[in-house]
Motif scaffolding. Structure first.
Motif, PDB file in Angstrom:
ATOM      1  N   PHE A 119     -11.753  20.308  13.570  1.00 21.16           N
ATOM      2  CA  PHE A 119     -12.650  19.248  14.029  1.00 21.16           C
ATOM      3  C   PHE A 119     -13.845  19.799  14.805  1.00 21.16           C
ATOM      4  CE2 PHE A 119     -13.694  15.466  16.710  1.00 21.16           C
ATOM      5  CZ  PHE A 119     -14.013  14.615  15.664  1.00 21.16           C
ATOM      6  N   THR A 120     -13.573  20.779  15.678  1.00 19.63           N
ATOM      7  CA  THR A 120     -14.677  21.318  16.479  1.00 19.63           C
ATOM      8  C   THR A 120     -15.003  22.763  16.108  1.00 19.63           C
ATOM      9  OG1 THR A 120     -13.058  21.853  18.164  1.00 19.63           O
ATOM     10  CG2 THR A 120     -14.295  19.817  18.473  1.00 19.63           C
ATOM     11  N   VAL A 125     -19.377  22.014  13.263  1.00 22.61           N
ATOM     12  CA  VAL A 125     -20.349  21.484  14.228  1.00 22.61           C
ATOM     13  C   VAL A 125     -21.770  21.810  13.784  1.00 22.61           C
ATOM     14  CG1 VAL A 125     -21.161  21.618  16.609  1.00 22.61           C
ATOM     15  CG2 VAL A 125     -18.715  21.498  16.136  1.00 22.61           C
ATOM     16  N   LEU A 128     -22.591  19.441  11.162  1.00 21.06           N
ATOM     17  CA  LEU A 128     -22.821  18.131  11.776  1.00 21.06           C
ATOM     18  C   LEU A 128     -24.243  18.038  12.321  1.00 21.06           C
ATOM     19  CD1 LEU A 128     -21.605  15.438  12.870  1.00 21.06           C
ATOM     20  CD2 LEU A 128     -21.117  16.676  14.960  1.00 21.06           C
ATOM     21  N   LEU A 299     -22.953  18.621   6.962  1.00 20.25           N
ATOM     22  CA  LEU A 299     -21.531  18.405   7.233  1.00 20.25           C
ATOM     23  C   LEU A 299     -20.681  18.361   5.964  1.00 20.25           C
ATOM     24  CD1 LEU A 299     -19.299  17.800   9.254  1.00 20.25           C
ATOM     25  CD2 LEU A 299     -19.923  15.383   9.159  1.00 20.25           C
ATOM     26  N   TRP A 323     -15.982  12.397  11.909  1.00 15.31           N
ATOM     27  CA  TRP A 323     -17.317  12.623  12.476  1.00 15.31           C
ATOM     28  C   TRP A 323     -18.285  11.502  12.092  1.00 15.31           C
ATOM     29  CZ3 TRP A 323     -18.394  14.765  16.627  1.00 15.31           C
ATOM     30  CH2 TRP A 323     -17.789  15.958  17.042  1.00 15.31           C
ATOM     31  N   TYR A 324     -18.198  11.045  10.824  1.00 17.65           N
ATOM     32  CA  TYR A 324     -19.067   9.928  10.419  1.00 17.65           C
ATOM     33  C   TYR A 324     -18.741   8.689  11.242  1.00 17.65           C
ATOM     34  CZ  TYR A 324     -20.811  12.584   6.395  1.00 17.65           C
ATOM     35  OH  TYR A 324     -21.415  13.516   5.601  1.00 17.65           O
ATOM     36  N   VAL A 326     -17.573   8.662  14.282  1.00 17.55           N
ATOM     37  CA  VAL A 326     -18.120   8.857  15.634  1.00 17.55           C
ATOM     38  C   VAL A 326     -19.609   8.515  15.651  1.00 17.55           C
ATOM     39  CG1 VAL A 326     -18.691  10.591  17.379  1.00 17.55           C
ATOM     40  CG2 VAL A 326     -16.407  10.543  16.353  1.00 17.55           C
ATOM     41  N   ILE A 327     -20.356   9.066  14.672  1.00 19.17           N
ATOM     42  CA  ILE A 327     -21.809   8.822  14.654  1.00 19.17           C
ATOM     43  C   ILE A 327     -22.088   7.333  14.507  1.00 19.17           C
ATOM     44  CG2 ILE A 327     -23.973   9.295  13.451  1.00 19.17           C
ATOM     45  CD1 ILE A 327     -22.707  11.864  12.417  1.00 19.17           C
TER      46      ILE A 327
END
Lengths: 377, 286
Positions: A119-120, A125, A128, A299, A323-324, A326-327
């Protein structure tokens, strides 16, 4: 005995209202109706209407005066109506949600460990950040170009109108994928790009197409032009939604054209533009994933490269999805507050924000907790 | 500034007023024609309103009253004839024997001398009452007067809101105000540019009956202030009170004009008489 006094008696105490009223005179309907209404607790409605109708205006006054203190229900305990099916429905849905959550948490094939590990990760990142960069640049450029196209479409010049219309027509009717590949392969169609005066030999500037159109440039170009075609229509719709009288009033006051657009029309148009504009931007965030066809390391492309190597397809797609999410969530919060800003003046009082609601909820409950503590002591 | 005042008397044929004089708010409308498509809504209107005068235009719907009003500040372009304010043509510049249409910037300058109040207020809903009043003086180009600073405009705005009795509602948005209050803000907004002429396009038609008077009272006050007022209205009692000149229009023409006494009590034309018999209650029509 007149019906008036009967009603007055029956209203003497709510406990007796249901039992003591046995109408004996002609105006049976009016009396029972009045008694029923009193029993139901709506004493005020009875005072004038029913009595005036049955016993005449003279009797009405005394009847109302007699029952004054007895109809005060302020001391009574209120029992809310029960909604058993609401509870059943809630329980069923809650069970379903719990089941899904449970399976997400316990099914080992989701491989949450892998998700957490990637994830990170730096490459993710970085991807992203590329996605955010593409979204921001093509979003901003797209909306600026869209604004210009919208103004062209609304202008009085037939040429500007038709150019704007044709632009939207072409870019809305070709698949984004095709546009991307076309821009990236522009060097095949035109080897050199030069800036000069058409139909003459004057050239200010000339460059190899392949040098100019990098993956990034092709991606931005494709996304921007496509975005502009859609946002032009959104902005035009917003401008059209503003009452013509606003423009008239502004011109009658001598307010210059540019100021009329930016200070009077646009802020009002924003209310119509924003919801759809945010739809577009959120669509664009995910739409950037299409540039994987250019092997541009945003990403989604990064994710694909990784799962091709590790074969952990689903967990890695889950990373991208998260991630999508989150955005989109962050953008939705922005949307809420920006829309709220532009709704000033359009609603009489602004509704509370969720944060304000939460604060109020907490303060009320803190207070009532305080109070009940005092009562028990 | 390109408008040449001294050129005009020849063009207008002169209404007996020296153009170069210090007159403020003389309106001369000469043979104005206007069509929308095939429909001719103004069929050669000629009308003079003296500086400081109050002209009230009455007549049935569709008679061209509002259109005439809108030609005075060039919101509608005329198809024929011309309109002059203090001897200066509205919307055109005279060069030799040709008329050149003014550029937008110069039209805006002329409009700052002509305030307009609309039937449905047209307040800017996203601005507060005070912001509505202060917007134009800060940004509009004015001839001979500098733009106001924000602080000056604010001070003037509060003064004007006070004058229409709304100083305490300065921070309210239009939707938080009643119709009558909104229209009073709209009047203050029109006054903010210190116009020579004020145009009222049915200022009370969108109001509930009990709100009409608060607006009419403000206009009555303005009638004594020396500003030229041209008012389109259906309030006949008010017209009789406030007007120097009543103009009766029907089907794009001025049927007759004169003092309120003449027009309301002794109309010469049959059309005027039949219109008033429909709109004025018998008690008034003596």
């Amino acid at each position: 005995m007149s019906p008036t006094t009967k009603v007055a008696q029956s209203a003497a105490g709510p406990a007796s209202a249901g039992t003591s009223t046995t109408p004996t005179t002609g105006d049976t309907d009016a009396v029972t109706e009045a008694a029923a209404a009193v029993a139901a607790g709506s004493a005020a409605a009875v005072t004038e209407g029913s009595l005036g109708g049955s016993a005449g205006a003279s009797g009405g006054g005394s009847g109302a005066a007699n029952r004054g203190p007895a109809t005060d229900y302020a001391e009574y305990r209120v029992v809310p109506a029960r909604h058993p099916w609401r509870w059943v429905g809630t329980a069923v849905v809650a069970l379903g949600v719990a089941g899904i959550a449970w399976s997400l948490a316990t099914n080992p094939r989701w491989e949450w460990g892998v998700v957490a590990q990637w994830f990170t990760a730096k490459s993710i990142v970085d991807g992203l950040l590329e996605t955010l960069k593409l979204t921001a640049i093509s979003g901003i450029l797209g909306f600026i170009l869209g604004f210009i196209l919208a103004l062209m479409r609304l202008s009085a010049s037939p040429l500007l109108v038709s150019v704007s219309w044709t632009f939207s027509w072409i870019f809305r009717s070709t698949p984004l994928l095709v546009q991307m590949l076309l821009w990236y392969n522009l060097g095949y169609l035109y080897e050199k790009i030069s800036l000069g005066i058409p139909f003459t030999d004057v050239r200010f500037f000339e460059i190899q197409t392949t040098t100019l159109i990098s993956q990034f440039a092709a991606a931005v170009l494709g996304l921007t032009l496509n975005q502009a075609a859609y946002s032009a229509e959104i902005i035009r719709g917003g401008i059209l939604s503003v009452d013509q009288g606003q423009l008239e009033a502004a011109s009658a006051l001598g307010i210059p054209a540019w100021r009329r657009s930016t200070r009077i029309v646009l802020p009002q148009a924003m209310r119509a533009i924003l919801p759809t504009a945010f739809n577009e931007i959120i669509g664009l965030v995910k739409g950037t994933s299409i540039v994987y066809v250019l092997a541009y390391s945003e990403l989604f492309y990064t994710i694909q490269v990784i799962y091709n190597r590790t074969q952990q397809v689903l967990p890695l797609l889950l990373v991208a999805t998260l991630w999508y999410v989150v955005i989109t969530s962050v953008l939705s919060v922005f949307q809420y507050y920006i829309e709220r800003y532009y709704s000033k003046g359009a609603v009489r009082t602004l509704p509370l924000t969720p944060l304000q609601k939460a604060c109020r909820f907490l303060s009320i409950h803190a207070l009532s907790a305080d109070n009940s503590a005092k009562v028990t002591r | 500034m390109s408008i040449i005042a001294t050129d005009i008397p020849a063009a207008t044929g002169g209404a007996g007023v020296p153009a170069a004089g210090p007159t403020r708010g003389l309106v001369e409308i000469t043979k104005v024609r206007k069509s929308f498509g095939a429909v001719e809504v103004l069929k050669g209107i000629t009308l003079t309103v003296e500086p400081g005068g109050v002209a009230v235009i009455v007549g049935p719907s569709g008679s061209g009253k509002s259109t005439l009003l809108r030609t005075i500040n060039h919101l509608e372009k005329v198809d024929g004839g011309f309109i002059a304010i203090d001897g200066t043509l509205v919307g055109y510049e005279v060069r030799g024997s040709t008329l050149h249409e003014l550029r937008e910037k110069d039209v805006l300058k002329q409009r700052t001398e002509i305030g307009m109040v609309f039937q449905n207020f047209n307040l800017f809903p996203h601005l507060t009452a005070l912001e509505n009043v202060t917007e134009a003086p800060v940004v509009a180009p004015r001839s001979g007067k500098p733009r106001l600073s924000k602080a000056q405009a604010r001070e003037r705005g509060l003064e004007l809101l006070d004058r229409v009795g709304l100083k305490d509602r300065a921070g309210a948005y239009p939707r938080q105000l009643s119709g009558g209050q909104q229209q009073r803000v709209a009047i203050a907004r029109a006054l903010a540019l210190e116009p020579k002429i004020l145009l009222f396009d049915e200022p009370t038609s969108a109001l509930d009956p009990e709100l009409v008077n608060e607006v009419l009272d403000v206009i009555r006050g303005l009638a004594k202030s020396g500003t030229t007022l041209i008012i389109v209205t259906h309030e006949m009692g008010f017209a009789r009170d406030v007007a120097d000149t009543v103009v009766f229009m029907d089907q794009g023409q001025i049927v007759e004009q004169g003092s309120p006494q003449d027009i309301f009590s002794n109309p010469r034309e049959e059309r005027t008489r039949s219109f008033f018999s429909k709109v004025i209650e018998p008690a008034f029509n003596i």
